[in-house]
Design a protein around this motif. Sequence first.
Motif, mmCIF file in Angstrom:
data_model
loop_
_atom_site.group_PDB
_atom_site.id
_atom_site.type_symbol
_atom_site.label_atom_id
_atom_site.label_comp_id
_atom_site.label_asym_id
_atom_site.label_seq_id
_atom_site.Cartn_x
_atom_site.Cartn_y
_atom_site.Cartn_z
ATOM 1 N N LEU A 55 0.818 -1.217 0.000
ATOM 2 C CA LEU A 55 0.000 0.000 0.000
ATOM 3 C C LEU A 55 0.848 1.262 0.000
ATOM 4 N N ALA A 56 2.181 1.085 -0.182
ATOM 5 C CA ALA A 56 3.073 2.248 -0.133
ATOM 6 C C ALA A 56 2.934 3.128 -1.363
ATOM 7 N N ASN A 57 2.493 2.565 -2.490
ATOM 8 C CA ASN A 57 2.407 3.321 -3.742
ATOM 9 C C ASN A 57 1.006 3.915 -3.890
ATOM 10 N N PRO A 58 0.856 5.265 -3.801
ATOM 11 C CA PRO A 58 -0.484 5.874 -3.924
ATOM 12 C C PRO A 58 -1.026 5.853 -5.350
ATOM 13 N N ASN A 59 -0.155 5.601 -6.329
ATOM 14 C CA ASN A 59 -0.572 5.543 -7.735
ATOM 15 C C ASN A 59 -0.051 4.248 -8.356
ATOM 16 N N PRO A 60 -0.689 3.128 -8.087
ATOM 17 C CA PRO A 60 -0.189 1.854 -8.601
ATOM 18 C C PRO A 60 -0.211 1.814 -10.119
ATOM 19 N N SER A 61 0.751 1.104 -10.687
ATOM 20 C CA SER A 61 0.896 1.070 -12.143
ATOM 21 C C SER A 61 -0.270 0.363 -12.816
ATOM 22 N N ALA A 77 -12.628 -0.510 -15.716
ATOM 23 C CA ALA A 77 -11.277 -0.089 -15.322
ATOM 24 C C ALA A 77 -11.266 0.380 -13.872
ATOM 25 N N ASP A 78 -12.237 1.215 -13.500
ATOM 26 C CA ASP A 78 -12.298 1.710 -12.118
ATOM 27 C C ASP A 78 -12.560 0.563 -11.138
ATOM 28 N N MET A 79 -13.436 -0.356 -11.513
ATOM 29 C CA MET A 79 -13.744 -1.482 -10.642
ATOM 30 C C MET A 79 -12.530 -2.389 -10.466
ATOM 31 N N ALA A 80 -11.812 -2.660 -11.575
ATOM 32 C CA ALA A 80 -10.641 -3.533 -11.487
ATOM 33 C C ALA A 80 -9.555 -2.915 -10.623
ATOM 34 N N THR A 81 -9.337 -1.604 -10.786
ATOM 35 C CA THR A 81 -8.311 -0.919 -9.991
ATOM 36 C C THR A 81 -8.632 -0.988 -8.505
ATOM 37 N N ALA A 82 -9.844 -0.631 -8.154
ATOM 38 C CA ALA A 82 -10.233 -0.655 -6.740
ATOM 39 C C ALA A 82 -10.231 -2.079 -6.188
ATOM 40 N N HIS A 83 -10.610 -3.036 -7.029
ATOM 41 C CA HIS A 83 -10.638 -4.436 -6.586
ATOM 42 C C HIS A 83 -9.236 -4.933 -6.239
ATOM 43 N N VAL A 84 -8.270 -4.698 -7.136
ATOM 44 C CA VAL A 84 -6.902 -5.151 -6.872
ATOM 45 C C VAL A 84 -6.336 -4.439 -5.652
ATOM 46 N N TRP A 85 -6.650 -3.172 -5.496
ATOM 47 C CA TRP A 85 -6.193 -2.408 -4.334
ATOM 48 C C TRP A 85 -6.753 -3.029 -3.042
ATOM 49 N N ALA A 86 -8.017 -3.422 -3.068
ATOM 50 C CA ALA A 86 -8.622 -4.068 -1.892
ATOM 51 C C ALA A 86 -7.943 -5.405 -1.593
ATOM 52 N N LEU A 87 -7.609 -6.166 -2.656
ATOM 53 C CA LEU A 87 -6.902 -7.434 -2.454
ATOM 54 C C LEU A 87 -5.557 -7.204 -1.775
ATOM 55 N N VAL A 88 -4.838 -6.178 -2.222
ATOM 56 C CA VAL A 88 -3.532 -5.862 -1.641
ATOM 57 C C VAL A 88 -3.682 -5.494 -0.168
ATOM 58 N N ALA A 89 -4.721 -4.723 0.158
ATOM 59 C CA ALA A 89 -4.928 -4.290 1.542
ATOM 60 C C ALA A 89 -5.271 -5.459 2.459
ATOM 61 N N VAL A 109 -8.772 0.343 4.549
ATOM 62 C CA VAL A 109 -8.460 0.686 3.156
ATOM 63 C C VAL A 109 -9.215 -0.250 2.216
ATOM 64 N N ALA A 110 -9.255 -1.533 2.577
ATOM 65 C CA ALA A 110 -9.969 -2.505 1.736
ATOM 66 C C ALA A 110 -11.448 -2.142 1.631
ATOM 67 N N TYR A 111 -12.039 -1.700 2.743
ATOM 68 C CA TYR A 111 -13.440 -1.294 2.704
ATOM 69 C C TYR A 111 -13.639 -0.089 1.787
ATOM 70 N N VAL A 150 -16.313 -7.047 4.302
ATOM 71 C CA VAL A 150 -15.127 -6.244 4.581
ATOM 72 C C VAL A 150 -15.489 -5.056 5.485
ATOM 73 N N ALA A 151 -16.752 -4.600 5.456
ATOM 74 C CA ALA A 151 -17.192 -3.550 6.379
ATOM 75 C C ALA A 151 -17.162 -4.051 7.816
ATOM 76 N N GLU A 152 -17.549 -5.296 8.023
ATOM 77 C CA GLU A 152 -17.480 -5.878 9.365
ATOM 78 C C GLU A 152 -16.029 -5.960 9.838
ATOM 79 N N GLN A 153 -15.125 -6.356 8.937
ATOM 80 C CA GLN A 153 -13.713 -6.422 9.304
ATOM 81 C C GLN A 153 -13.164 -5.033 9.633
ATOM 82 N N ALA A 154 -13.576 -4.046 8.866
ATOM 83 C CA ALA A 154 -13.113 -2.677 9.110
ATOM 84 C C ALA A 154 -13.602 -2.171 10.464
ATOM 85 N N ASP A 155 -14.847 -2.484 10.808
ATOM 86 C CA ASP A 155 -15.376 -2.070 12.114
ATOM 87 C C ASP A 155 -14.613 -2.736 13.251
ATOM 88 N N GLN A 156 -14.258 -3.996 13.079
ATOM 89 C CA GLN A 156 -13.469 -4.684 14.109
ATOM 90 C C GLN A 156 -12.103 -4.030 14.275
#
Length: 491
Positions: A55-61, A77-89, A109-111, A150-156
């Motif tokens: 998660l160190a890169n704010p603009n992933p390639s 494109a937007d869905m794929a980007t956010a999805h991969v970012w959530a996987l990384v988190a 971040v994943a949420y 993932v919202a439940e995990q974020a709340d925890q």
Amino acid sequence: MLHLNAYASNLDQAAKHRDGASLAHLLSLTGKHAQPLLDFLGRPDRGPAAADRTLANPNPSYAGQFKRSLNKDGPWADMATAHVWALVALNPPTNPMTGLPVGQQDAIVAYQKQHEVVTALYRWLIEARDLPTGWALPLLYVVCRDLRKVAEQADQQLLANNQKAGKLEEASRLLQKAFSCCLNDRHSDMLVSRKMGTYHLATLLFKTYFRLNSTALCRNIIRGIGAADLPPLSAFPRAHRVTYTYYMAVFAFLREDYADAEKRFVEALALTHHKMKRNIELILDYLIPLLLLRGVFPSRKLLAKSARHKTLYGPFADAIKSGNVAAYDRQLERAEKRLMERGTYLVVERAREGAVRGLLKKAWILESKPARMSIESFRRYHHAAQCVGLDEDVRLGRLKPSELEAAKKRVEVDAEEMECVLANMIYKGLVKGYISHAHQLVVLSKEKPFPWYGPYRNKGEAAAKARAERETAERQKMPELGAAAGQGAAA
């Protein structure tokens, strides 16, 4: 490993062919593509782009790559980007030497990224309101399900950091929009309409509201469905019908509308496939207590559906049949934790009245069915039954012999308490008669003084004869109880 180009190509092909099921697999947080894709992102030979694995890169390639390679006609494109970012988190990289995670999972971040995934899909569905977008329902189901989890995990995580938890509540508002998006679809052809996803999204909202302890909000969902122009429930997939009927039953249970709840649980059980053991157990968690409360013993066929429920509720049914209040109380104590988890403890506790009724009836039988019976006699039999249960505890090692006398004194009830028990049983219709307080007597009805919960049905002379034979056998089986009550009278 799954090359990023291959992943983007699979997404693009699924979107072009309107393959909602494939898109759902490719954009699921638990999909098979997740770990191979993450392994590719962290490959050392990617150079600076290997930072995409953290998660160190704010603009992933991969964000730019998705914009270039995915179909512009859609939110892919937007869905794929956010999805991969959530996987990384959600999946921090591991040390290749130790196999241990390097860094912490960041569910917050994943949420946020999963929220972006659902928002992008929702906006696209709204903009395409006049187009047949029912093919995208499998994708909508998956991303909304992942959002809730993932919202439940974020709340925890927020609670663990001493922060206010509110992600699940925020997610519920987006899920409400997704539900309305399905409910209000204008397309007339039900085969390609988003209306076919209405009940699935409704049950997801029910589950969310139950977790938030905001069950009153379920009424808005029910009213919306009632006012909408939807096909009959039977026209929807079986899985949707089962789940919706189950949650409607739970909602009725929470409102203490037990008649409606029992009816809906029975319907849900009839619709559930016999191999869906987990679903059957969830239904039986509520249905069996409701049957016991109504004085209906679960059939062998019903208990055979779940060995766990047979072990849990079998002793309750046996105690009611035999009028063994002590055995009922012991099983209630043993099962308390399990019943509290499902929210059925109070219902099972109320069903104890059936065992009390059975005890009072046996006392009446042992006294040769008098028209009048003193409250003191009922009290002696009640105490004798409790003492028999304590003696059994001593034999089984659950109670020390030195503690027996003190335990017997604790379970003894006085005349006033016994009168209250009898008055309550008469009020609820489990005993027919009235109490003469001045004479400390219970005047029993001449016809069926101990009816069951439902109205008595005359089954004919053969049934009456068989009943008389059973009652005679009961007298012979209970010398211990009668002797104990007699000793109490002599004392």
